[in-house]
Write a protein that holds these residues in place. Structure first.
Motif, short mmCIF file in Angstrom:
data_model
loop_
_atom_site.label_atom_id
_atom_site.label_comp_id
_atom_site.label_asym_id
_atom_site.label_seq_id
_atom_site.Cartn_x
_atom_site.Cartn_y
_atom_site.Cartn_z
N ILE A 83 0.85 -1.19 0.00
CA ILE A 83 0.00 0.00 0.00
C ILE A 83 0.88 1.24 0.00
N GLU A 86 -2.73 5.51 1.67
CA GLU A 86 -3.79 5.09 2.59
C GLU A 86 -5.09 5.87 2.39
N LYS A 128 -12.94 -0.57 4.64
CA LYS A 128 -12.11 0.63 4.83
C LYS A 128 -12.88 1.90 4.44
#
Length: 242
Positions: A83, A86, A128
């Motif tokens: 990742i 974010e 998320k």
């Protein structure tokens, strides 16, 4: 705005060493080197990944009851080895988030494993996004549970059944959306539901843009023959009762 669409993507990641090697070999600028690298080393992987995950993402869309949102019409999950961002980004209603995954592990899995991995990645990304946007996650988990309960089997009857001229039979189009193909079959049954014939008439790439063109109209041409006509009306496949 209503959330209706879900998809996975394999975004292009620049390998700086490889790009530098291309620049040296071809004596080209950075932009041209990345374009060459993408076409040679990434485009096919990205397309294959999207096709092989579409079975489950399309199934999720079909089972999901549209949800009213402030600014989101589509969820796009970027599947990455590491990742790098974010943030949850929004581009004209397409909300994007990165989720960690391994393309090499995915591509080596069998079809059942690919289905499970796809659903897992999709739900991780949705969770998320839901935390940031304060969405109720239960609606998404309910769809995930439905998919698991029916064994990740994405199949449905296209439109309504069509009765034969003398109403002895009826015909249906069965769509089976698999990891590597969309298989379209014509089913013929007696009026009591007894199956008379089931013939796969089309096998296409597992994506709506590929298979939708085949689904135009189902028509009986006689008491013993039914044809599936494509959208343009210039091609058909026939199934006869033997």
């Amino acid at each position: 705005m209503y959330l209706r669409e879900f998809d996975l993507d394999l975004p292009y990641i620049v390998d700086k060493e490889r790009i530098q090697a291309i620049m040296n070999e071809k004596k080209c600028e950075y932009h041209d080197a990345t374009k060459f690298d993408y076409n040679l080393n990434w485009d096919d992987k990205r397309r294959s990944f999207r096709l092989e995950t579409r079975c489950i993402t399309a199934m999720f869309e079909r089972l999901f009851v549209k949800m009213k949102t402030e600014d989101c019409k589509k969820v796009l999950i970027e599947c990455v080895e590491s990742i790098t961002d974010e943030r949850i980004l929004n581009f004209s209603g397409i909300v994007t988030v990165q989720v960690k995954s391994s393309y090499n592990e995915f591509i080596l899995g069998n079809d059942d494993e690919k289905k499970r991995t796809t659903l897992n990645l999709l739900l991780k990304g949705i969770e998320k996004i839901s935390r940031e946007k304060d969405w109720v996650i239960d609606a998404f988990r309910d769809v995930s549970s439905q998919i698991e309960k029916i064994g990740y089997l994405n199949e449905w009857i296209w439109r309504k059944a069509v009765k034969s001229p003398q109403k002895k039979y009826y015909a249906e189009v069965l769509c089976q959306h698999n990891v590597k193909s969309m298989d379209i079959s014509i089913l013929i049954r007696q009026m009591d539901g007894t199956e008379v014939r089931k013939i796969m008439v089309i096998s296409e790439l597992p994506d709506e843009f590929a298979y939708a063109k085949h689904l135009g109209q189902l028509v009986w041409t006689s008491e013993s023959e039914v044809v599936l006509v494509n959208k343009n009306g210039d091609n058909m496949v026939a199934v006869r009762i033997e």
